[in-house]
Scaffold this motif. Sequence first.
Motif, PDB file in Angstrom:
ATOM      1  N   LEU A 123      -6.891   8.875  -5.198  1.00  0.00           N
ATOM      2  CA  LEU A 123      -5.856   8.545  -6.434  1.00  0.00           C
ATOM      3  C   LEU A 123      -6.292   8.318  -7.806  1.00  0.00           C
ATOM      4  O   LEU A 123      -5.966   8.672  -8.350  1.00  0.00           O
ATOM      5  N   GLY A 124      -7.737   7.947  -7.654  1.00  0.00           N
ATOM      6  CA  GLY A 124      -8.258   7.515  -8.833  1.00  0.00           C
ATOM      7  C   GLY A 124      -9.518   8.392  -8.846  1.00  0.00           C
ATOM      8  O   GLY A 124      -9.926   9.443  -8.238  1.00  0.00           O
ATOM      9  N   THR A 125     -10.562   8.170  -9.657  1.00  0.00           N
ATOM     10  CA  THR A 125     -11.932   8.877  -9.751  1.00  0.00           C
ATOM     11  C   THR A 125     -12.778   8.417  -8.676  1.00  0.00           C
ATOM     12  O   THR A 125     -13.885   9.264  -8.558  1.00  0.00           O
ATOM     13  N   SER A 126     -12.506   7.466  -7.958  1.00  0.00           N
ATOM     14  CA  SER A 126     -13.393   6.926  -6.966  1.00  0.00           C
ATOM     15  C   SER A 126     -12.711   6.903  -5.686  1.00  0.00           C
ATOM     16  O   SER A 126     -11.418   6.911  -5.653  1.00  0.00           O
ATOM     17  N   PRO A 127     -13.330   6.902  -4.522  1.00  0.00           N
ATOM     18  CA  PRO A 127     -12.659   6.741  -3.159  1.00  0.00           C
ATOM     19  C   PRO A 127     -11.582   5.477  -3.243  1.00  0.00           C
ATOM     20  O   PRO A 127     -11.885   4.335  -3.667  1.00  0.00           O
ATOM     21  N   ASP A 128     -10.564   5.653  -2.766  1.00  0.00           N
ATOM     22  CA  ASP A 128      -9.489   4.569  -2.388  1.00  0.00           C
ATOM     23  C   ASP A 128      -9.952   3.462  -1.791  1.00  0.00           C
ATOM     24  O   ASP A 128     -10.844   3.672  -0.637  1.00  0.00           O
ATOM     25  N   GLN A 129      -9.558   2.387  -2.194  1.00  0.00           N
ATOM     26  CA  GLN A 129      -9.637   1.063  -1.314  1.00  0.00           C
ATOM     27  C   GLN A 129      -8.360   1.126  -0.628  1.00  0.00           C
ATOM     28  O   GLN A 129      -7.092   0.854  -1.260  1.00  0.00           O
ATOM     29  N   GLY A 148      -6.092   5.153  13.217  1.00  0.00           N
ATOM     30  CA  GLY A 148      -5.376   3.975  12.344  1.00  0.00           C
ATOM     31  C   GLY A 148      -4.293   4.640  11.807  1.00  0.00           C
ATOM     32  O   GLY A 148      -4.081   5.857  11.477  1.00  0.00           O
ATOM     33  N   THR A 149      -3.710   3.737  10.759  1.00  0.00           N
ATOM     34  CA  THR A 149      -2.532   4.402  10.055  1.00  0.00           C
ATOM     35  C   THR A 149      -2.743   3.645   8.840  1.00  0.00           C
ATOM     36  O   THR A 149      -2.697   2.430   8.745  1.00  0.00           O
ATOM     37  N   ILE A 150      -2.969   4.467   7.774  1.00  0.00           N
ATOM     38  CA  ILE A 150      -3.172   3.592   6.310  1.00  0.00           C
ATOM     39  C   ILE A 150      -1.766   2.920   6.148  1.00  0.00           C
ATOM     40  O   ILE A 150      -0.614   3.415   6.130  1.00  0.00           O
ATOM     41  N   VAL A 151      -1.890   1.617   5.237  1.00  0.00           N
ATOM     42  CA  VAL A 151      -0.565   0.876   5.047  1.00  0.00           C
ATOM     43  C   VAL A 151      -0.356   0.752   3.633  1.00  0.00           C
ATOM     44  O   VAL A 151       0.466   1.044   3.069  1.00  0.00           O
ATOM     45  N   ALA A 233      10.774   3.419  -0.305  1.00  0.00           N
ATOM     46  CA  ALA A 233       9.967   2.737  -1.508  1.00  0.00           C
ATOM     47  C   ALA A 233      10.779   2.634  -2.694  1.00  0.00           C
ATOM     48  O   ALA A 233      11.238   3.581  -2.948  1.00  0.00           O
ATOM     49  N   THR A 234      10.546   1.246  -3.447  1.00  0.00           N
ATOM     50  CA  THR A 234      11.009   1.369  -4.822  1.00  0.00           C
ATOM     51  C   THR A 234      10.035   1.713  -5.660  1.00  0.00           C
ATOM     52  O   THR A 234       8.978   1.867  -5.296  1.00  0.00           O
ATOM     53  N   ALA A 235      10.204   1.850  -6.902  1.00  0.00           N
ATOM     54  CA  ALA A 235       9.470   2.484  -7.844  1.00  0.00           C
ATOM     55  C   ALA A 235       8.155   1.264  -8.091  1.00  0.00           C
ATOM     56  O   ALA A 235       7.278   1.605  -8.726  1.00  0.00           O
ATOM     57  N   ASP A 236       8.801  -0.051  -7.936  1.00  0.00           N
ATOM     58  CA  ASP A 236       7.698  -1.002  -8.075  1.00  0.00           C
ATOM     59  C   ASP A 236       6.705  -1.261  -6.680  1.00  0.00           C
ATOM     60  O   ASP A 236       5.919  -2.243  -6.741  1.00  0.00           O
ATOM     61  N   MET A 237       7.136  -0.517  -5.775  1.00  0.00           N
ATOM     62  CA  MET A 237       5.839  -0.606  -4.821  1.00  0.00           C
ATOM     63  C   MET A 237       4.635   0.333  -4.981  1.00  0.00           C
ATOM     64  O   MET A 237       4.653   1.294  -4.540  1.00  0.00           O
ATOM     65  N   CYS A 238       3.829  -0.361  -6.011  1.00  0.00           N
ATOM     66  CA  CYS A 238       2.905   0.609  -6.442  1.00  0.00           C
ATOM     67  C   CYS A 238       1.895   1.214  -5.173  1.00  0.00           C
ATOM     68  O   CYS A 238       1.216   2.050  -5.276  1.00  0.00           O
ATOM     69  N   GLY A 239       1.499   0.194  -4.156  1.00  0.00           N
ATOM     70  CA  GLY A 239       0.611   0.443  -3.055  1.00  0.00           C
ATOM     71  C   GLY A 239       0.951   1.527  -2.224  1.00  0.00           C
ATOM     72  O   GLY A 239       0.344   1.941  -1.307  1.00  0.00           O
ATOM     73  N   SER A 240       2.446   1.928  -2.285  1.00  0.00           N
ATOM     74  CA  SER A 240       3.016   2.993  -1.328  1.00  0.00           C
ATOM     75  C   SER A 240       2.794   4.208  -1.835  1.00  0.00           C
ATOM     76  O   SER A 240       3.024   5.064  -0.993  1.00  0.00           O
ATOM     77  N   ASN A 241       1.878   4.714  -2.849  1.00  0.00           N
ATOM     78  CA  ASN A 241       1.537   5.868  -3.264  1.00  0.00           C
ATOM     79  C   ASN A 241       0.956   6.619  -2.151  1.00  0.00           C
ATOM     80  O   ASN A 241      -0.233   6.168  -1.816  1.00  0.00           O
ATOM     81  N   GLY A 242       1.536   7.885  -1.885  1.00  0.00           N
ATOM     82  CA  GLY A 242       0.777   8.763  -0.719  1.00  0.00           C
ATOM     83  C   GLY A 242       0.949   7.960   0.526  1.00  0.00           C
ATOM     84  O   GLY A 242       0.196   8.539   1.512  1.00  0.00           O
ATOM     85  N   VAL A 243       1.707   7.151   0.845  1.00  0.00           N
ATOM     86  CA  VAL A 243       2.058   6.439   2.292  1.00  0.00           C
ATOM     87  C   VAL A 243       3.402   6.835   2.809  1.00  0.00           C
ATOM     88  O   VAL A 243       4.437   6.307   2.192  1.00  0.00           O
ATOM     89  N   ASN A 244       3.368   7.693   3.670  1.00  0.00           N
ATOM     90  CA  ASN A 244       4.740   7.960   4.075  1.00  0.00           C
ATOM     91  C   ASN A 244       4.654   8.375   5.904  1.00  0.00           C
ATOM     92  O   ASN A 244       3.597   9.280   6.006  1.00  0.00           O
ATOM     93  N   PRO A 245       5.657   7.551   6.619  1.00  0.00           N
ATOM     94  CA  PRO A 245       6.673   6.800   6.148  1.00  0.00           C
ATOM     95  C   PRO A 245       6.154   5.554   5.508  1.00  0.00           C
ATOM     96  O   PRO A 245       4.892   5.154   5.806  1.00  0.00           O
ATOM     97  N   LEU A 246       6.947   4.632   5.077  1.00  0.00           N
ATOM     98  CA  LEU A 246       6.483   3.652   4.353  1.00  0.00           C
ATOM     99  C   LEU A 246       6.008   2.483   5.601  1.00  0.00           C
ATOM    100  O   LEU A 246       6.893   2.309   6.430  1.00  0.00           O
ATOM    101  N   GLU A 247       4.836   1.856   5.216  1.00  0.00           N
ATOM    102  CA  GLU A 247       4.462   1.100   6.233  1.00  0.00           C
ATOM    103  C   GLU A 247       4.466  -0.378   6.207  1.00  0.00           C
ATOM    104  O   GLU A 247       3.731  -1.228   6.773  1.00  0.00           O
ATOM    105  N   TYR A 248       4.933  -0.706   5.061  1.00  0.00           N
ATOM    106  CA  TYR A 248       5.078  -2.256   4.857  1.00  0.00           C
ATOM    107  C   TYR A 248       6.399  -2.473   3.848  1.00  0.00           C
ATOM    108  O   TYR A 248       7.099  -1.543   3.233  1.00  0.00           O
ATOM    109  N   ALA A 249       6.578  -3.895   3.686  1.00  0.00           N
ATOM    110  CA  ALA A 249       7.978  -4.149   2.714  1.00  0.00           C
ATOM    111  C   ALA A 249       7.344  -5.178   1.842  1.00  0.00           C
ATOM    112  O   ALA A 249       6.351  -5.894   2.135  1.00  0.00           O
ATOM    113  N   ILE A 250       8.199  -5.500   0.790  1.00  0.00           N
ATOM    114  CA  ILE A 250       7.785  -6.494  -0.163  1.00  0.00           C
ATOM    115  C   ILE A 250       8.448  -7.740   0.305  1.00  0.00           C
ATOM    116  O   ILE A 250       9.830  -7.820   0.322  1.00  0.00           O
ATOM    117  N   PRO A 251       7.825  -8.918   0.570  1.00  0.00           N
ATOM    118  CA  PRO A 251       8.747 -10.194   0.713  1.00  0.00           C
ATOM    119  C   PRO A 251       9.449 -10.437  -0.545  1.00  0.00           C
ATOM    120  O   PRO A 251       9.100 -10.314  -1.720  1.00  0.00           O
TER     121      PRO A 251
END
Length: 442
Positions: A123-129, A148-151, A233-251
């Motif tokens: 997603l950025g100029t270096s490998p993702d965390q 594994g499954t990226i979350v 995913a909502t617009a404010d779930m920033c970490g879900s970019n590129g994750v499909n299907p969604l693997e988490y929710a926001i408390p």
Amino acid sequence: MRIIKWLAGTGLAALALNAMAAPPPDLAMTRFPNASTTFSTPVAIRAPNDGSNRVFIVQKGGTIRVVKNGTLLTTPFLTRAVTTSSESGLLGLAFHPNFGKPDLAHNTEFYIFYTRPAADERLGTSPDQVVARYTVPTPDSDVADTNGTIVLRIPDLAGNHNGGDIHFGADGYLYISSGDSGAQNNPHGFAECLWKKPADSNRNSCGTNPSGTQYYLLGKMLRIDVDTRGGTATADMCGSNGVNPLEYAIPASNPHTGTSNTCDEIWSHGFRNPWRWSFDRANGRMIIGDVGQGNYEEVTVEAAGIAGGLDHGWSRCEGRHYFTTSGSGTNCPATTSTIAPVIEYSHAAGDCAVVGGFVFRGPIAPMRGTYFYSDSCTGKLWWADSTLTPTWDAGGQNDTGLSSSGIYGFGEDQAGNVYVGQGNGQVFKLTSDFIFEDGFEQ
């Protein structure tokens, strides 16, 4: 074990039971699991709450080893490809609270934090965390499934300041630490920004500059619900970019869920590099070692049960001192409304990078409440009385004098014993013959 008599009901017994949280005089670092075993850059030591008497050693190069009943198993628990340059690599491991419990959901699941291989899409100029979920075939398996499954994904632009420590809280949610991207002096303002912004060398452009690669979730403590999956995913779930299907929710109780243009995963912010941190199992406190810039290192605390949203100060403050905010002296938190450290130390003696540790809650009774931490540059193993308020270093730092090699990480087993991982590959368990309970040695 040495026999040391303590008389219940006497002044000596009362003194022993009411003394400050501190190491006993014979505290030792005992090589684990034995004097001949060496690991490869152990950055974390973890154990599930499953009664299996297993300790898992996380190696930065991408492999997790298992020590079971005191024996290092031949086959690794998990090996996966990672980027290992600089501070990157396999950095965190957290077992689901139900791991190893056959009658409960998610009993085969665990989570890791790692830097993706350089060849992977990023997603950025270096490998993702990333945070990823893995499983074992059965709850008692000593070897994990390889797929594994990226979350969650965090874009990055350098190989350092990755954070990467993960733990489940008592609330059942997964907490994740992330660094501020690696650029010295936080020129882009990522640690303060609650939304998305490019690497534009402007601390004041949070959410106002849509041009260029957008970065987010940097310099933060995150909190997500990994048991709720498959939603939208909502617009404010920033970490879900590129994750499909969604693997988490926001408390629902996360502090920024009620506002737009804020990343809802954020629990707290204002960190430089929260490399190692922990929860105090006795009271749920979050204790965070945040690596400083050029002058000061710090350890900060968040009490259990708070609403989140705390600002830990970087880069307006470095420790208790001003950094980018005007002012001088040690009253930076008083004028910035940020969180003051419970421990601060300078680089004057050659120290340069704090390694957050654990509060001891194991079987050595007089040591309970003692916080162990270190500096990776000098290898000093320090302790502090975590029962003190408001600071743990009012009388200065307490050196155990036990370590001379760089310490990279800490851990604890199911019983609450504390472990130390050194850069030379050696792992140690903190031990003592002084095991008191009700005034007597056991």
